[in-house]
Design a protein around this motif. Structure first.
Motif, PDB file in Angstrom:
ATOM      1  N   VAL A 127      42.181  38.615  41.458  1.00  0.00           N
ATOM      2  CA  VAL A 127      41.158  37.575  41.316  1.00  0.00           C
ATOM      3  C   VAL A 127      40.222  37.955  40.172  1.00  0.00           C
ATOM      4  O   VAL A 127      39.521  38.971  40.230  1.00  0.00           O
ATOM      5  CB  VAL A 127      40.354  37.381  42.630  1.00  0.00           C
ATOM      6  CG1 VAL A 127      39.326  36.264  42.453  1.00  0.00           C
ATOM      7  CG2 VAL A 127      41.279  37.071  43.799  1.00  0.00           C
ATOM      8  N   GLY A 128      40.244  37.147  39.113  1.00  0.00           N
ATOM      9  CA  GLY A 128      39.362  37.371  37.971  1.00  0.00           C
ATOM     10  C   GLY A 128      38.105  36.531  38.089  1.00  0.00           C
ATOM     11  O   GLY A 128      37.750  36.057  39.176  1.00  0.00           O
ATOM     12  N   GLU A 129      37.459  36.329  36.948  1.00  0.00           N
ATOM     13  CA  GLU A 129      36.152  35.665  36.934  1.00  0.00           C
ATOM     14  C   GLU A 129      36.295  34.147  36.764  1.00  0.00           C
ATOM     15  O   GLU A 129      36.047  33.372  37.687  1.00  0.00           O
ATOM     16  CB  GLU A 129      35.366  36.294  35.781  1.00  0.00           C
ATOM     17  CG  GLU A 129      34.035  35.712  35.504  1.00  0.00           C
ATOM     18  CD  GLU A 129      33.358  36.446  34.341  1.00  0.00           C
ATOM     19  OE1 GLU A 129      33.431  37.690  34.288  1.00  0.00           O
ATOM     20  OE2 GLU A 129      32.741  35.776  33.507  1.00  0.00           O
ATOM     21  N   ALA A 130      36.719  33.728  35.592  1.00  0.00           N
ATOM     22  CA  ALA A 130      36.828  32.301  35.280  1.00  0.00           C
ATOM     23  C   ALA A 130      37.723  32.174  34.052  1.00  0.00           C
ATOM     24  O   ALA A 130      37.838  33.114  33.269  1.00  0.00           O
ATOM     25  CB  ALA A 130      35.451  31.725  34.969  1.00  0.00           C
ATOM     26  N   PRO A 131      38.339  31.006  33.866  1.00  0.00           N
ATOM     27  CA  PRO A 131      39.200  30.855  32.689  1.00  0.00           C
ATOM     28  C   PRO A 131      38.416  30.923  31.393  1.00  0.00           C
ATOM     29  O   PRO A 131      37.242  30.558  31.350  1.00  0.00           O
ATOM     30  CB  PRO A 131      39.796  29.449  32.849  1.00  0.00           C
ATOM     31  CG  PRO A 131      39.327  28.930  34.157  1.00  0.00           C
ATOM     32  CD  PRO A 131      38.266  29.802  34.689  1.00  0.00           C
ATOM     33  N   PRO A 141      45.713  31.080  34.621  1.00  0.00           N
ATOM     34  CA  PRO A 141      44.782  32.194  34.464  1.00  0.00           C
ATOM     35  C   PRO A 141      45.372  33.326  33.614  1.00  0.00           C
ATOM     36  O   PRO A 141      46.593  33.544  33.614  1.00  0.00           O
ATOM     37  CB  PRO A 141      44.560  32.682  35.897  1.00  0.00           C
ATOM     38  CG  PRO A 141      45.777  32.257  36.642  1.00  0.00           C
ATOM     39  CD  PRO A 141      46.256  30.981  35.975  1.00  0.00           C
ATOM     40  N   PHE A 142      44.490  34.030  32.929  1.00  0.00           N
ATOM     41  CA  PHE A 142      44.836  35.257  32.202  1.00  0.00           C
ATOM     42  C   PHE A 142      46.040  35.079  31.271  1.00  0.00           C
ATOM     43  O   PHE A 142      47.052  35.779  31.400  1.00  0.00           O
ATOM     44  CB  PHE A 142      45.086  36.409  33.186  1.00  0.00           C
ATOM     45  CG  PHE A 142      43.805  36.987  33.740  1.00  0.00           C
ATOM     46  CD1 PHE A 142      43.003  37.805  32.959  1.00  0.00           C
ATOM     47  CD2 PHE A 142      43.377  36.690  35.024  1.00  0.00           C
ATOM     48  CE1 PHE A 142      41.819  38.333  33.456  1.00  0.00           C
ATOM     49  CE2 PHE A 142      42.188  37.209  35.523  1.00  0.00           C
ATOM     50  CZ  PHE A 142      41.413  38.030  34.733  1.00  0.00           C
ATOM     51  N   VAL A 143      45.932  34.143  30.346  1.00  0.00           N
ATOM     52  CA  VAL A 143      46.993  33.984  29.353  1.00  0.00           C
ATOM     53  C   VAL A 143      46.497  34.289  27.933  1.00  0.00           C
ATOM     54  O   VAL A 143      47.266  34.261  26.989  1.00  0.00           O
ATOM     55  CB  VAL A 143      47.620  32.569  29.390  1.00  0.00           C
ATOM     56  CG1 VAL A 143      48.421  32.354  30.657  1.00  0.00           C
ATOM     57  CG2 VAL A 143      46.553  31.487  29.234  1.00  0.00           C
ATOM     58  N   SER A 168      44.576  34.537  40.303  1.00  0.00           N
ATOM     59  CA  SER A 168      43.646  33.397  40.295  1.00  0.00           C
ATOM     60  C   SER A 168      42.273  33.881  39.814  1.00  0.00           C
ATOM     61  O   SER A 168      42.141  35.009  39.337  1.00  0.00           O
ATOM     62  CB  SER A 168      43.564  32.776  41.693  1.00  0.00           C
ATOM     63  OG  SER A 168      42.806  31.592  41.640  1.00  0.00           O
ATOM     64  N   ASN A 169      41.288  33.028  39.929  1.00  0.00           N
ATOM     65  CA  ASN A 169      39.921  33.348  39.502  1.00  0.00           C
ATOM     66  C   ASN A 169      38.922  32.857  40.547  1.00  0.00           C
ATOM     67  O   ASN A 169      39.231  31.936  41.311  1.00  0.00           O
ATOM     68  CB  ASN A 169      39.605  32.612  38.189  1.00  0.00           C
ATOM     69  CG  ASN A 169      40.213  33.277  36.979  1.00  0.00           C
ATOM     70  OD1 ASN A 169      40.000  34.462  36.744  1.00  0.00           O
ATOM     71  ND2 ASN A 169      40.974  32.525  36.220  1.00  0.00           N
ATOM     72  N   VAL A 170      37.735  33.411  40.524  1.00  0.00           N
ATOM     73  CA  VAL A 170      36.674  32.915  41.422  1.00  0.00           C
ATOM     74  C   VAL A 170      36.319  31.479  41.032  1.00  0.00           C
ATOM     75  O   VAL A 170      36.199  30.600  41.876  1.00  0.00           O
ATOM     76  CB  VAL A 170      35.423  33.821  41.338  1.00  0.00           C
ATOM     77  CG1 VAL A 170      34.253  33.203  42.089  1.00  0.00           C
ATOM     78  CG2 VAL A 170      35.726  35.204  41.886  1.00  0.00           C
ATOM     79  N   TYR A 246      37.859  47.408  36.779  1.00  0.00           N
ATOM     80  CA  TYR A 246      37.302  46.852  35.540  1.00  0.00           C
ATOM     81  C   TYR A 246      38.109  45.639  35.075  1.00  0.00           C
ATOM     82  O   TYR A 246      39.333  45.590  35.245  1.00  0.00           O
ATOM     83  CB  TYR A 246      37.319  47.905  34.431  1.00  0.00           C
ATOM     84  CG  TYR A 246      36.277  48.979  34.584  1.00  0.00           C
ATOM     85  CD1 TYR A 246      34.947  48.644  34.829  1.00  0.00           C
ATOM     86  CD2 TYR A 246      36.617  50.318  34.454  1.00  0.00           C
ATOM     87  CE1 TYR A 246      33.982  49.633  34.962  1.00  0.00           C
ATOM     88  CE2 TYR A 246      35.658  51.317  34.588  1.00  0.00           C
ATOM     89  CZ  TYR A 246      34.342  50.962  34.841  1.00  0.00           C
ATOM     90  OH  TYR A 246      33.399  51.938  34.962  1.00  0.00           O
ATOM     91  N   HIS A 247      37.399  44.702  34.470  1.00  0.00           N
ATOM     92  CA  HIS A 247      38.028  43.503  33.924  1.00  0.00           C
ATOM     93  C   HIS A 247      38.718  43.879  32.608  1.00  0.00           C
ATOM     94  O   HIS A 247      38.154  44.646  31.818  1.00  0.00           O
ATOM     95  CB  HIS A 247      36.932  42.453  33.680  1.00  0.00           C
ATOM     96  CG  HIS A 247      37.477  41.092  33.401  1.00  0.00           C
ATOM     97  ND1 HIS A 247      38.070  40.773  32.208  1.00  0.00           N
ATOM     98  CD2 HIS A 247      37.524  39.982  34.165  1.00  0.00           C
ATOM     99  CE1 HIS A 247      38.469  39.502  32.248  1.00  0.00           C
ATOM    100  NE2 HIS A 247      38.144  38.997  33.426  1.00  0.00           N
ATOM    101  N   PRO A 248      39.916  43.344  32.331  1.00  0.00           N
ATOM    102  CA  PRO A 248      40.590  43.710  31.069  1.00  0.00           C
ATOM    103  C   PRO A 248      39.772  43.354  29.819  1.00  0.00           C
ATOM    104  O   PRO A 248      39.880  44.054  28.807  1.00  0.00           O
ATOM    105  CB  PRO A 248      41.912  42.937  31.110  1.00  0.00           C
ATOM    106  CG  PRO A 248      41.858  42.067  32.294  1.00  0.00           C
ATOM    107  CD  PRO A 248      40.774  42.522  33.193  1.00  0.00           C
TER     108      PRO A 248
HETATM  109  N1  URA Z   1      39.114  36.159  32.274  1.00  0.00           N
HETATM  110  C1  URA Z   1      39.169  35.891  33.584  1.00  0.00           C
HETATM  111  O1  URA Z   1      38.404  36.431  34.371  1.00  0.00           O
HETATM  112  N2  URA Z   1      40.087  35.036  34.014  1.00  0.00           N
HETATM  113  C2  URA Z   1      40.949  34.441  33.211  1.00  0.00           C
HETATM  114  O2  URA Z   1      41.769  33.660  33.682  1.00  0.00           O
HETATM  115  C3  URA Z   1      40.878  34.742  31.836  1.00  0.00           C
HETATM  116  C4  URA Z   1      39.961  35.601  31.386  1.00  0.00           C
END
Ligand code: URA
Length: 275
Positions: A127-131, A141-143, A168-170, A246-248
């Motif tokens: 689960v990430g933050e947001a697109p 997400p995350f492309v 996915s993301n929050v 950590y977030h990438p």
């Molecule tokens: N960062 C995020 O947290 N989510 C994504 O989908 C892309 C970048």
């Protein structure tokens, strides 16, 4: 220091400024050349033309146009999100409900509702933050660049979104200018991502970055303090093992921290091998 008058600035400098301020997308497919477009009429001419019309009595055949209801900028809010999410009994239902939900200005400014990618029901859910901009365009997400780093890190630890990972993301809508989402938006989106986890039933949740970890753990602590320590997330009577990492995007700026990310992925492997 002498500053050049604004009209002498290199257009590239102005463009860079607009991009830095978040105006990083064209709103029309075709560019409009304002240097060759006809001059708009001067304000005084417009007024002079408009005045006689205002005096004209209204034709009885003209029907008044109903004002459009004003949609609240902040969206339908957390209570609505809670009841909509709770009524969904599958990931497909949840995705449709999210697409139909009034997510306020944020959703209206986004091109796509970015729901998820990867294998639904996989043992690992990220689960990430947001697109960001790339995710908004592709609807996944995350492309973008941080997603590419994520894929490389996952592959090194034996994970991939085509085999054993769900992502996915929050927040499912891109915040303009790639800002950190507002707390009000995070609060509104939280019931959806919690229900998403509940329905996807992963064995392990990996929370990438402070926004994700703080929201899902309901914590005030920053990611440096949270990362690497296993926690539980309780949702609807189920307990999910969850690890903040950590977030990438942060790792791209702070590459010396990649060792921690590697350790966290190994810890996820270890956890999954025990389950
Ligand atoms: N960062 C995020 O947290 N989510 C994504 O989908 C892309 C970048």
């Amino acid at each position: 220091m002498t500053l050049a008058p604004a009209e002498n600035l290199d257009p590239r400098t102005l463009l860079a400024w607009h991009v830095a301020m978040g105006a990083d997308e064209a709103i029309q497919d075709d560019p409009l050349d304002r240097f060759t477009a006809p001059e708009p009429p001067a304000a005084s001419t417009v007024k002079a033309q408009a005045a006689p019309q205002q005096m004209r009595p209204q034709s009885p055949s003209l029907k008044p146009v109903a004002a459009r209801p004003v949609q609240p900028a902040e969206g339908a809010g957390q209570a609505a999100a809670e009841s909509v999410a709770a009524a969904c009994n599958s990931l497909e239902d949840l995705e449709s409900a999210l697409k139909a939900f009034d997510g306020g200005l944020l959703k209206r400014s986004a091109k796509n509702t970015v729901f998820a990618d990867g294998v639904a029901g996989a043992p690992l859910m990220i689960v990430g933050e947001a697109p960001g901009a790339d995710e908004d365009i592709q609807g996944k997400p995350f492309v973008g660049v941080s997603g590419q780093l994520l894929d490389r890190m996952l592959a090194a630890a034996g994970f991939s979104r085509t085999e054993n990972t769900y992502i996915s993301n929050v927040v499912p809508w891109r915040p303009l200018g790639n800002r950190t989402p507002d707390q009000a938006v995070i609060t509104m989106c939280l019931p959806f991502i919690r229900r998403h986890i509940e329905l996807a039933k992963p064995k392990v949740v990996l929370m990438l970055g402070g926004v994700s970890a703080k929201a899902l753990l309901n914590s005030e602590d920053g990611i440096t303090r949270l990362r690497g320590r296993w926690r539980n997330i309780e949702i609807g009577g189920q307990t999910f093992a969850a690890l903040p990492a950590y977030h990438p995007a942060y790792l791209l700026r702070q590459p010396h921290l990649k060792g921690f990310a590697w350790r966290d992925l190994l810890s996820v492997r270890e956890k999954l091998s025990q389950s």
